[in-house]
Design an enzyme around this catalytic site. Structure first.
Site, PDB file in Angstrom:
ATOM      1  N   SER A 200      40.292  19.432  66.263  1.00 25.57           N
ATOM      2  CA  SER A 200      40.088  20.305  65.050  1.00 25.57           C
ATOM      3  C   SER A 200      40.606  19.304  63.763  1.00 25.57           C
ATOM      4  CB  SER A 200      42.284  21.424  65.713  1.00 25.57           C
ATOM      5  OG  SER A 200      42.283  21.831  64.205  1.00 25.57           O
TER       6      SER A 200
ATOM      7  N   ASP B 215      38.668  23.026  58.118  1.00 15.96           N
ATOM      8  CA  ASP B 215      38.908  21.736  58.645  1.00 15.96           C
ATOM      9  C   ASP B 215      38.088  21.376  59.328  1.00 15.96           C
ATOM     10  OD1 ASP B 215      39.214  23.548  60.463  1.00 15.96           O
ATOM     11  OD2 ASP B 215      40.990  22.495  61.619  1.00 15.96           O
TER      12      ASP B 215
ATOM     13  N   ASP C  99      37.254  22.016  62.983  1.00 15.08           N
ATOM     14  CA  ASP C  99      36.010  23.175  63.135  1.00 15.08           C
ATOM     15  C   ASP C  99      36.186  24.448  63.163  1.00 15.08           C
ATOM     16  OD1 ASP C  99      39.145  23.413  63.839  1.00 15.08           O
ATOM     17  OD2 ASP C  99      39.161  24.002  65.938  1.00 15.08           O
TER      18      ASP C  99
ATOM     19  N   ASP D 181      38.249  27.227  62.212  1.00 15.57           N
ATOM     20  CA  ASP D 181      39.168  28.294  62.519  1.00 15.57           C
ATOM     21  C   ASP D 181      40.741  27.688  60.929  1.00 15.57           C
ATOM     22  OD1 ASP D 181      40.843  25.311  62.890  1.00 15.57           O
ATOM     23  OD2 ASP D 181      41.779  26.400  65.080  1.00 15.57           O
TER      24      ASP D 181
HETATM   25 MG    MG Z   1      41.326  23.136  63.625  1.00 18.90          MG
END
Ligand code: MG
EC number: 5.4.2.10
Length: 433
Positions: free
Chosen positions: A91, A229, A231, A233
């Site tokens: 993440s 960020d 990844d 999400d």
């Molecule tokens: Mg993330």
């Protein structure tokens, strides 16, 4: 054995998260799942961990479909066609970290009981490798990004605004600029080439890490700057003046835009009452801090929207997974007729105080007991996560830090926030004496 945190397995590459561990996660998962879809963010360790976990899955007889380097919401969306999804990501953590996050077909991350099942299996080495003729098949599917893109485009209106997208060299680079262009936006990319060293900035899209984006928005006269960020999400935004929009403001803006009067909104306990007051007649439900808890509560009470001020926005009509690409597309709708700074100005802002008091880990439980007994006299008390007391004028939250010898105090009030903060601080200090 505790392997999973609230965001899956995460740790330093080859120290805390190893190929051995990934292999075991694959073996454990493959015991009950017949098919899995696997993706990864651009982290250097991504492919290494991916190969190990796939070996485990195949060895347990589970079929595997690889979708390559994708964002977490792309993987979560693709999981609808499989028994489970596996995302190799850490993440927003720095480059030396890697992690594994597991997903259900409805876009919900594995809950604590599902995680415990995997942990149990790994602890007891309770694996069942299958005979040679039963091992799983592995194949590749190059359509996941296109399918996620199409879903988003079907759910957002067109926009012709000028946007600077800063993917932080993360997985969002594989999809977000293309989605925004297809919507009609004029897109300027910044740090939008995947690079697992994250050379441009720390992957966490917070105010301090977005200096370059703020400057770029002003220099290029953009209507908005968007940051994600590692990844994708999470997403956050910068207004046309180069000012950071806080997480509370983002939540309030999305709730106003997406929901009608009387909506149910799910947020963690430390969220501003700006969200309560942004939408008249709405019910705001507060959970433990962590986007997984927010998602679980959204599903449980069939809420209209939810999120966490760190940058996770959940739109349950499309998925229970926070989707930083969908949110990036949605925020373009918001600024179609008003500027982002105008929208921000219209939100109710209340004085907020944050601080910490030093407290040894062993004494935290005692202090929290005292805090509970004193604060319960002041208003409506809740112990979902720390102790939160709600009064007519505002609220006080006292939470022990999970990682440091500290107790955190957060206060927000229409008036007298400073007095409430001193009161909470004094209760803790007296309990320590
Ligand atoms: Mg993330």
């Amino acid at each position: 054995m505790k392997l999973f945190g609230s965001s899956g397995i995460r740790g330093i590459t080859n120290k805390e998260v190893t190929t051995d561990l990934a292999l075991k996660v694959g073996l454990a998962l493959g015991k009950t799942k017949r098919s899995a879809v696997v993706g990864r963010d651009p982290r250097i360790a991504g492919e290494m961990i991916e190969h190990a976990i796939i070996s485990g899955l195949l060895s347990a007889g589970c079929d595997v479909v690889r979708i390559g380097m994708v964002s977490t919401p792309t993987l979560a969306y693709a999981t609808k066609d499989y028994d489970c999804g596996v995302m190799i990501t850490a993440s927003h953590n720095p480059a030396e970290y890697v992690g594994i996050k597991l997903w259900n077909p409805d876009g919900m991350a594995f809950d604590s009981s599902q995680q415990e099942e995997i942990e149990d299996c790994i602890e007891k080495e309770d694996f069942e490798p299958v005979s040679w003729d039963k091992i799983g098949n592995v194949s590749e599917d190059a359509n996941a990004i296109r399918q996620h893109t199409n879903m988003i485009l079907q759910n957002v209106k067109r926009s012709s605004k000028r946007v600077i997208i800063d993917c932080g060299c993360g997985a969002g680079s594989t999809i977000t600029p293309y989605v925004l262009r297809k919507m009609g936006c004029e897109v300027i990319t910044l740090n939008s080439q995947p690079d697992g060293y994250f050379p441009a900035r720390n992957p966490e899209p917070n105010d301090a890490n977005l200096t370059l984006l703020k400057t770029a928005v002003k220099e290029f006269g953009a209507d908005i700057g968007i940051a994600q960020d590692g990844d994708a999400d999470r997403m956050m935004a910068i207004d046309e003046k180069g000012e950071f929009i806080t997480g509370d403001e983002m939540l309030a803006l999305f709730a106003r835009h997406e929901c009608n009067e009387g909506a149910k909104i799910v947020v963690p306990v430390d969220t501003s009452m700006m969200v309560d007051d942004a939408l008249p007649g709405s019910t705001v439900i507060r959970t433990r801090v962590g986007d997984v808890y927010v998602a679980e509560e959204i599903k449980r009470c069939n809420a209209d929207i939810g999120g966490e001020p760190s940058g996770s926005w959940i739109f349950p009509k499309i998925s229970y997974c926070p989707d930083g690409i969908f949110a990036s597309a949605k925020i373009m709708e918001l600024i179609e007729s008003r500027t982002l700074s105008e929208l921000k100005e219209e939100l109710p802002h209340y004085p907020t105080y944050r601080g910490t008091v030093k407290c040894d880990n062993e004494r935290k439980a005692h202090v929290m007991e005292v805090v509970h007994s004193k604060l319960e006299k002041c208003g409506n008390i809740s112990d979902i996560d720390g102790i939160r007391v709600e009064m007519d004028n505002g609220w006080v939250l006292v939470r022990p830090s999970g990682t440091e010898p500290k107790i955190r105090i957060t206060v927000e009030a229409r008036e007298g926030a400073d007095r409430l903060f001193s009161m909470a601080e004094n209760i803790i200090k007296e309990a320590l004496n």
